[in-house]
Design an enzyme around this catalytic site. Sequence first.
Site, PDB file in Angstrom:
ATOM      1  N   ARG A   1      -5.470   1.870 -13.324  1.00 50.60           N
ATOM      2  CA  ARG A   1      -4.169   2.061 -12.953  1.00 50.60           C
ATOM      3  C   ARG A   1      -3.308   0.870 -12.837  1.00 50.60           C
ATOM      4  O   ARG A   1      -3.935   0.053 -11.806  1.00 50.60           O
ATOM      5  CB  ARG A   1      -3.946   3.302 -11.741  1.00 50.60           C
ATOM      6  CG  ARG A   1      -2.765   3.697 -11.771  1.00 50.60           C
ATOM      7  CD  ARG A   1      -2.527   4.515 -10.297  1.00 50.60           C
ATOM      8  NE  ARG A   1      -3.526   5.616 -10.272  1.00 50.60           N
ATOM      9  CZ  ARG A   1      -3.251   6.841 -10.586  1.00 50.60           C
ATOM     10  NH1 ARG A   1      -2.109   7.074 -11.364  1.00 50.60           N
ATOM     11  NH2 ARG A   1      -3.914   7.770 -10.531  1.00 50.60           N
TER      12      ARG A   1
ATOM     13  N   HIS B   1     -15.079  -4.282   0.188  1.00 50.61           N
ATOM     14  CA  HIS B   1     -14.979  -3.399  -1.142  1.00 50.61           C
ATOM     15  C   HIS B   1     -16.154  -3.111  -1.666  1.00 50.61           C
ATOM     16  O   HIS B   1     -16.318  -2.248  -2.540  1.00 50.61           O
ATOM     17  CB  HIS B   1     -14.164  -4.521  -2.327  1.00 50.61           C
ATOM     18  CG  HIS B   1     -13.874  -4.006  -3.396  1.00 50.61           C
ATOM     19  ND1 HIS B   1     -14.596  -4.092  -4.751  1.00 50.61           N
ATOM     20  CD2 HIS B   1     -13.055  -2.889  -3.754  1.00 50.61           C
ATOM     21  CE1 HIS B   1     -13.796  -3.485  -5.638  1.00 50.61           C
ATOM     22  NE2 HIS B   1     -13.004  -2.509  -5.145  1.00 50.61           N
TER      23      HIS B   1
ATOM     24  N   ARG C   1     -10.886  -4.589 -14.397  1.00 55.04           N
ATOM     25  CA  ARG C   1      -9.545  -5.486 -14.017  1.00 55.04           C
ATOM     26  C   ARG C   1     -10.162  -6.926 -14.129  1.00 55.04           C
ATOM     27  O   ARG C   1     -11.117  -7.206 -13.628  1.00 55.04           O
ATOM     28  CB  ARG C   1      -9.139  -5.021 -12.616  1.00 55.04           C
ATOM     29  CG  ARG C   1      -8.628  -3.613 -12.366  1.00 55.04           C
ATOM     30  CD  ARG C   1      -8.278  -3.466 -10.910  1.00 55.04           C
ATOM     31  NE  ARG C   1      -8.135  -2.033 -10.330  1.00 55.04           N
ATOM     32  CZ  ARG C   1      -7.165  -1.361 -10.661  1.00 55.04           C
ATOM     33  NH1 ARG C   1      -5.973  -1.702 -11.553  1.00 55.04           N
ATOM     34  NH2 ARG C   1      -7.099  -0.147 -10.250  1.00 55.04           N
TER      35      ARG C   1
ATOM     36  N   ASN D   1       0.761  -1.016   0.074  1.00 56.70           N
ATOM     37  CA  ASN D   1      -0.031  -0.180  -0.119  1.00 56.70           C
ATOM     38  C   ASN D   1       1.035   1.075  -0.011  1.00 56.70           C
ATOM     39  O   ASN D   1       0.759   2.281  -0.848  1.00 56.70           O
ATOM     40  CB  ASN D   1      -0.942  -0.040   1.218  1.00 56.70           C
ATOM     41  CG  ASN D   1      -2.082  -1.060   1.113  1.00 56.70           C
ATOM     42  OD1 ASN D   1      -2.456  -1.359  -0.010  1.00 56.70           O
ATOM     43  ND2 ASN D   1      -2.853  -1.397   2.243  1.00 56.70           N
TER      44      ASN D   1
ATOM     45  N   ARG E   1     -14.166   1.682   4.751  1.00 57.95           N
ATOM     46  CA  ARG E   1     -12.835   0.805   4.994  1.00 57.95           C
ATOM     47  C   ARG E   1     -11.752   1.916   5.030  1.00 57.95           C
ATOM     48  O   ARG E   1     -10.848   1.652   5.919  1.00 57.95           O
ATOM     49  CB  ARG E   1     -12.783  -0.124   3.848  1.00 57.95           C
ATOM     50  CG  ARG E   1     -11.390  -0.971   3.790  1.00 57.95           C
ATOM     51  CD  ARG E   1     -11.067  -1.663   2.548  1.00 57.95           C
ATOM     52  NE  ARG E   1     -10.596  -0.550   1.876  1.00 57.95           N
ATOM     53  CZ  ARG E   1     -10.697  -0.585   0.392  1.00 57.95           C
ATOM     54  NH1 ARG E   1     -11.213  -1.775  -0.259  1.00 57.95           N
ATOM     55  NH2 ARG E   1     -10.028   0.089  -0.453  1.00 57.95           N
TER      56      ARG E   1
ATOM     57  N   TYR F   1     -11.755 -10.352  -1.818  1.00 57.24           N
ATOM     58  CA  TYR F   1     -12.514  -9.027  -1.610  1.00 57.24           C
ATOM     59  C   TYR F   1     -14.229  -9.357  -1.439  1.00 57.24           C
ATOM     60  O   TYR F   1     -14.622 -10.071  -2.005  1.00 57.24           O
ATOM     61  CB  TYR F   1     -12.463  -8.130  -2.803  1.00 57.24           C
ATOM     62  CG  TYR F   1     -11.313  -7.325  -3.261  1.00 57.24           C
ATOM     63  CD1 TYR F   1      -9.923  -8.047  -2.651  1.00 57.24           C
ATOM     64  CD2 TYR F   1     -11.079  -6.669  -4.244  1.00 57.24           C
ATOM     65  CE1 TYR F   1      -8.848  -7.544  -3.182  1.00 57.24           C
ATOM     66  CE2 TYR F   1      -9.963  -6.139  -4.906  1.00 57.24           C
ATOM     67  CZ  TYR F   1      -8.788  -6.696  -4.097  1.00 57.24           C
ATOM     68  OH  TYR F   1      -7.419  -6.117  -4.507  1.00 57.24           O
TER      69      TYR F   1
ATOM     70  N   HIS G   1     -16.028   3.076 -14.697  1.00 62.18           N
ATOM     71  CA  HIS G   1     -15.459   1.975 -13.567  1.00 62.18           C
ATOM     72  C   HIS G   1     -16.853   1.036 -13.366  1.00 62.18           C
ATOM     73  O   HIS G   1     -16.923   0.444 -12.212  1.00 62.18           O
ATOM     74  CB  HIS G   1     -15.222   3.000 -12.422  1.00 62.18           C
ATOM     75  CG  HIS G   1     -14.570   2.386 -11.074  1.00 62.18           C
ATOM     76  ND1 HIS G   1     -15.429   2.284 -10.162  1.00 62.18           N
ATOM     77  CD2 HIS G   1     -13.326   1.606 -10.880  1.00 62.18           C
ATOM     78  CE1 HIS G   1     -14.676   1.455  -9.201  1.00 62.18           C
ATOM     79  NE2 HIS G   1     -13.535   1.210  -9.722  1.00 62.18           N
TER      80      HIS G   1
END
Length: 701
Positions: A403, A590, A373, A46, A562, A466, A433
């Site tokens: 990204r 998530h 993704r 992270n 979160r 997730y 997204h």
Amino acid sequence: MADPKPKLLNREVSWLEFNTRVLDEALDPATPVLERLKFLAISAANLDEFFMVRVGGLRQMLAEGRELTSPDGLSVAAQLTEVDQRLRQLVADQYACLLTQLEPALTAAGIERAQIDQLPPEQLDHLELVFKRDILPVITPVAVESPATIPQLPGLSVTLLVRLKPADDTPRKPRFALLRLPRGFQRFIALNDTHHYTYLLLEEVVAKFVERFFTGETVHECVAFRIARNADLTVREDLAGDLLSQMREVLDARKTSACVRLEVDERITKTSLAFLQAALKITTTETYLLPGPVDLSAYRAFLKLKGFDNLRDEPWPAQPSPAVPPGASMFDLIAKQDILLFHPYESFEPVTRFLDQAADDPDVLAIKQILYRTNENSRIVAALTRAATKGKHVTALVELKARFDEARNIEWARALEQTGAEVIYGLRHLKVHAKLCIVVRREPTGLRRYCHFATGNYNEVTAGLYTDVGLLTCDDDLAADATAFFNAITGYSQPLRYHKLAAAPHGLRPRLLDLIESEIERCRQGQPARIVAKLNALVHQDIIHALYRASQAGVKIELNIRGICCLCPGVPGLSENITVISVIDRYLEHSRLFYFHHGGESLVFLSSADWMPRNLDRRVELLVPVENPAARARIIEILETGLRDTVKARRLLPAGRYERVKPQPGAAIRSQEVFHHQARAAAQQARQDLYRVFEPQVPQA
């Protein structure tokens, strides 16, 4: 009287608070030691991204003279100062965790880091053989005559700086060389031991035999280092040219972008450190001297160690959804009722089965899907490829600007395109997204559209890591909205007013604000009013200010966030009716789920969007109502259970710090464990119900 400028928490500091909570899991002695090591590695990974994106962006703004003030009133320079102090403390805490807590605990459990200078002769001989056979032929030394001639180094790769004895004709000029460790190599080298897993770091082995690379030379110093480069680079979408070629330019630019951090062994001499800083054009501010190995994220490899299951969490295998019997037709099931899936407690298999059956069903005419993704060897991509080769009309919108997944997305999108699928490479100026798949099927009554909406990506790997929610439906209004939405983003259509969906960047934020204002108005009329939201980040000022107004009106607001939260809860006269918790546990939280009391009607939504400016104003996102009574009740139950967590939840305090929620005696609740047990019980009940279908009726006496 309320402050005319309601208090906001700094985004960057709030993110660092989140990563501190991740590190807290590594410090928790109640967590199995290999899981603690996992959390340490996650916190390190992270930080890598934080440096590359957030710190890189701030330093770029400072270098360009852009004096922007953050919503909480800090200048760019002030934010960098605050962030640097917190980063250094966080890095110090990471290494204290590894060296004083985890390594002793691992050693006691049979996983030991060896001291290379204390190895017995037979092990040292074996190690030398490994070096000669597997390492020496691969690594290439590169001489560096001056800081200006240092070769291009990739970000996040470990390199050894070697300082050699000066030449006789220039005795005061140090000589340097670099040894870059190949990324494909195992970072940890196991030593054969019948009772323990004993290991060394690759850089330790290379350093031990480093003189083999420099025959006839004397090595004075050999230290490991690693750099991070600015990754806050974006496509210039105002320029002509196609998006695919521009994304390739961005990927190339990242290889040579400015260095934003240097990590190096603290034993480095002043001479070698000065050389590195000059070569990388980096100052002491960007330099981190480390008391242990560089790149703690590499310790994720230990999760794959065999024979140490007692040092891991008890397995929580994904359960089959009780609404999806094995082998059943997904189209028949969805036609009967909406299906809500809760991953990873429930398997992702119904989603892949939905795409597999769509690819092979001769009555399916078209598949339209947004992919942000995906994973390698994806069943979903394989299904789309198979459908296209069978002549079905397949349209995939692939977001090239996801990204750190840009290169992978480019590669498989081109491969998908070659099968005959229609591939859209994202949109100019907006990142797509939303999570959506539409299957168009010919049926006796005409064409019917089946849709999958989700909070997470079409990624079979992260679906097991997730927590996310997906909805399978053939509701006519949602299907019509989904089709209109897809056509709007793949063609030249203007954004529409939808029957049920709300979409960013035009309609989602106004819809959320309307929902909040509705609760405010009902509260003013004396009705019960409540808002519950679960999401990853809350940054958008319009939403925060609306929540402050709702709190002042008396609306009860409970937030499960979160990560980043710029809202300040519990401030008298401003936010005393708002509570914020954050749950950090074995799965990454998530899902984005929202509940509004709405006079008892219980409006429930799932979404792809966090409440951030980038999601609500600069991305294509979806807000999806959940209207099926059972699915709606399930989401409310998920929200309520998360709020009751007293084991893995932390509560946000008005000052911006977090504290652990303390359970009442005998009333400890770990929400993720509750969800696992619920999924397992539901799956067992579904199996029993299936067998009960064949149960004979016995006459009563």
